[in-house]
Motif scaffolding. Structure first.
Motif, PDB file in Angstrom:
ATOM      1  N   ARG A 186      20.228  50.695  57.237  1.00  0.00           N
ATOM      2  CA  ARG A 186      21.597  50.908  57.722  1.00  0.00           C
ATOM      3  C   ARG A 186      22.514  50.862  56.511  1.00  0.00           C
ATOM      4  O   ARG A 186      22.509  49.915  55.730  1.00  0.00           O
ATOM      5  CB  ARG A 186      21.978  49.817  58.719  1.00  0.00           C
ATOM      6  CG  ARG A 186      23.364  49.966  59.295  1.00  0.00           C
ATOM      7  CD  ARG A 186      23.655  48.921  60.371  1.00  0.00           C
ATOM      8  NE  ARG A 186      23.010  47.642  60.160  1.00  0.00           N
ATOM      9  CZ  ARG A 186      23.502  46.659  59.405  1.00  0.00           C
ATOM     10  NH1 ARG A 186      24.646  46.832  58.758  1.00  0.00           N
ATOM     11  NH2 ARG A 186      22.847  45.525  59.286  1.00  0.00           N
ATOM     12  N   ILE A 187      23.306  51.917  56.359  1.00  0.00           N
ATOM     13  CA  ILE A 187      24.207  52.026  55.203  1.00  0.00           C
ATOM     14  C   ILE A 187      25.342  51.016  55.345  1.00  0.00           C
ATOM     15  O   ILE A 187      25.958  50.902  56.400  1.00  0.00           O
ATOM     16  CB  ILE A 187      24.763  53.459  55.088  1.00  0.00           C
ATOM     17  CG1 ILE A 187      23.606  54.427  54.805  1.00  0.00           C
ATOM     18  CG2 ILE A 187      25.841  53.546  54.021  1.00  0.00           C
ATOM     19  CD1 ILE A 187      24.015  55.881  54.811  1.00  0.00           C
ATOM     20  N   THR A 188      25.606  50.284  54.244  1.00  0.00           N
ATOM     21  CA  THR A 188      26.704  49.320  54.242  1.00  0.00           C
ATOM     22  C   THR A 188      27.901  49.801  53.432  1.00  0.00           C
ATOM     23  O   THR A 188      29.027  49.406  53.704  1.00  0.00           O
ATOM     24  CB  THR A 188      26.232  47.957  53.691  1.00  0.00           C
ATOM     25  OG1 THR A 188      25.677  48.144  52.388  1.00  0.00           O
ATOM     26  CG2 THR A 188      25.201  47.332  54.614  1.00  0.00           C
ATOM     27  N   SER A 189      27.648  50.672  52.422  1.00  0.00           N
ATOM     28  CA  SER A 189      28.774  51.234  51.663  1.00  0.00           C
ATOM     29  C   SER A 189      28.345  52.499  50.943  1.00  0.00           C
ATOM     30  O   SER A 189      27.170  52.686  50.635  1.00  0.00           O
ATOM     31  CB  SER A 189      29.333  50.218  50.658  1.00  0.00           C
ATOM     32  OG  SER A 189      28.432  50.027  49.601  1.00  0.00           O
ATOM     33  N   THR A 190      29.318  53.351  50.704  1.00  0.00           N
ATOM     34  CA  THR A 190      29.113  54.572  49.931  1.00  0.00           C
ATOM     35  C   THR A 190      30.295  54.745  48.995  1.00  0.00           C
ATOM     36  O   THR A 190      31.402  54.299  49.291  1.00  0.00           O
ATOM     37  CB  THR A 190      29.013  55.829  50.827  1.00  0.00           C
ATOM     38  OG1 THR A 190      30.233  55.977  51.548  1.00  0.00           O
ATOM     39  CG2 THR A 190      27.853  55.731  51.808  1.00  0.00           C
ATOM     40  N   ARG A 191      30.031  55.377  47.857  1.00  0.00           N
ATOM     41  CA  ARG A 191      31.121  55.713  46.934  1.00  0.00           C
ATOM     42  C   ARG A 191      30.667  56.853  46.046  1.00  0.00           C
ATOM     43  O   ARG A 191      29.471  57.012  45.780  1.00  0.00           O
ATOM     44  CB  ARG A 191      31.569  54.513  46.111  1.00  0.00           C
ATOM     45  CG  ARG A 191      30.636  54.124  45.009  1.00  0.00           C
ATOM     46  CD  ARG A 191      31.218  52.997  44.139  1.00  0.00           C
ATOM     47  NE  ARG A 191      30.359  52.775  42.989  1.00  0.00           N
ATOM     48  CZ  ARG A 191      30.439  53.417  41.836  1.00  0.00           C
ATOM     49  NH1 ARG A 191      31.367  54.341  41.647  1.00  0.00           N
ATOM     50  NH2 ARG A 191      29.611  53.155  40.845  1.00  0.00           N
ATOM     51  N   LEU A 192      31.613  57.641  45.606  1.00  0.00           N
ATOM     52  CA  LEU A 192      31.305  58.722  44.673  1.00  0.00           C
ATOM     53  C   LEU A 192      31.143  58.124  43.282  1.00  0.00           C
ATOM     54  O   LEU A 192      32.073  57.535  42.733  1.00  0.00           O
ATOM     55  CB  LEU A 192      32.401  59.773  44.676  1.00  0.00           C
ATOM     56  CG  LEU A 192      32.409  60.721  45.871  1.00  0.00           C
ATOM     57  CD1 LEU A 192      33.586  61.673  45.790  1.00  0.00           C
ATOM     58  CD2 LEU A 192      31.110  61.489  45.948  1.00  0.00           C
ATOM     59  N   ALA A 193      29.956  58.250  42.712  1.00  0.00           N
ATOM     60  CA  ALA A 193      29.691  57.738  41.369  1.00  0.00           C
ATOM     61  C   ALA A 193      30.155  58.750  40.323  1.00  0.00           C
ATOM     62  O   ALA A 193      30.535  58.390  39.222  1.00  0.00           O
ATOM     63  CB  ALA A 193      28.205  57.431  41.204  1.00  0.00           C
ATOM     64  N   SER A 194      30.093  60.037  40.689  1.00  0.00           N
ATOM     65  CA  SER A 194      30.595  61.114  39.830  1.00  0.00           C
ATOM     66  C   SER A 194      30.894  62.301  40.740  1.00  0.00           C
ATOM     67  O   SER A 194      30.763  62.209  41.957  1.00  0.00           O
ATOM     68  CB  SER A 194      29.566  61.485  38.753  1.00  0.00           C
ATOM     69  OG  SER A 194      28.462  62.139  39.338  1.00  0.00           O
ATOM     70  N   ALA A 195      31.237  63.412  40.168  1.00  0.00           N
ATOM     71  CA  ALA A 195      31.582  64.583  40.971  1.00  0.00           C
ATOM     72  C   ALA A 195      30.396  65.113  41.768  1.00  0.00           C
ATOM     73  O   ALA A 195      30.576  65.785  42.778  1.00  0.00           O
ATOM     74  CB  ALA A 195      32.138  65.683  40.082  1.00  0.00           C
TER      75      ALA A 195
END
Length: 86
Positions: free
Chosen positions: A44-53
């Motif tokens: 289950r995903i707890t967080s996401t973020r763009l690391a680069s483009a």
């Protein structure tokens, strides 16, 4: 109480990995299965973020569908209404 304890026990296994931005529609609370070699891992995903483009970083915890109780019969006198279905 048992379900809460088991969920905490399963959730101690944490994952962090990178995905292409093609998976940008994934968001926290989504449940996914990741195949690695001969094994597959449900998480289950707890967080996401763009690391680069072009790369998205995902953090997740282990998930077990067998502990989810999709239907429980209400206890007598619980105050919940029940429907008699044909």
């Amino acid at each position: 109480a048992d379900r809460t304890l088991y969920t905490a026990w399963i959730g101690r296994m944490q994952y962090r990995f990178l995905l292409p931005v093609a998976f940008a529609q994934l968001e926290p609370a989504d449940v996914i299965t990741v195949a690695a070699g001969d094994a597959s891992y449900r998480m289950r995903i707890t967080s996401t973020r763009l690391a680069s483009a072009s790369v998205m970083e995902v953090q997740a915890v282990a998930d077990d569908a067998s502990i989810v109780d999709f239907y429980s019969i209400p206890a007598e006198g619980s105050g919940l209404l029940t429907a008699n279905l044909p």
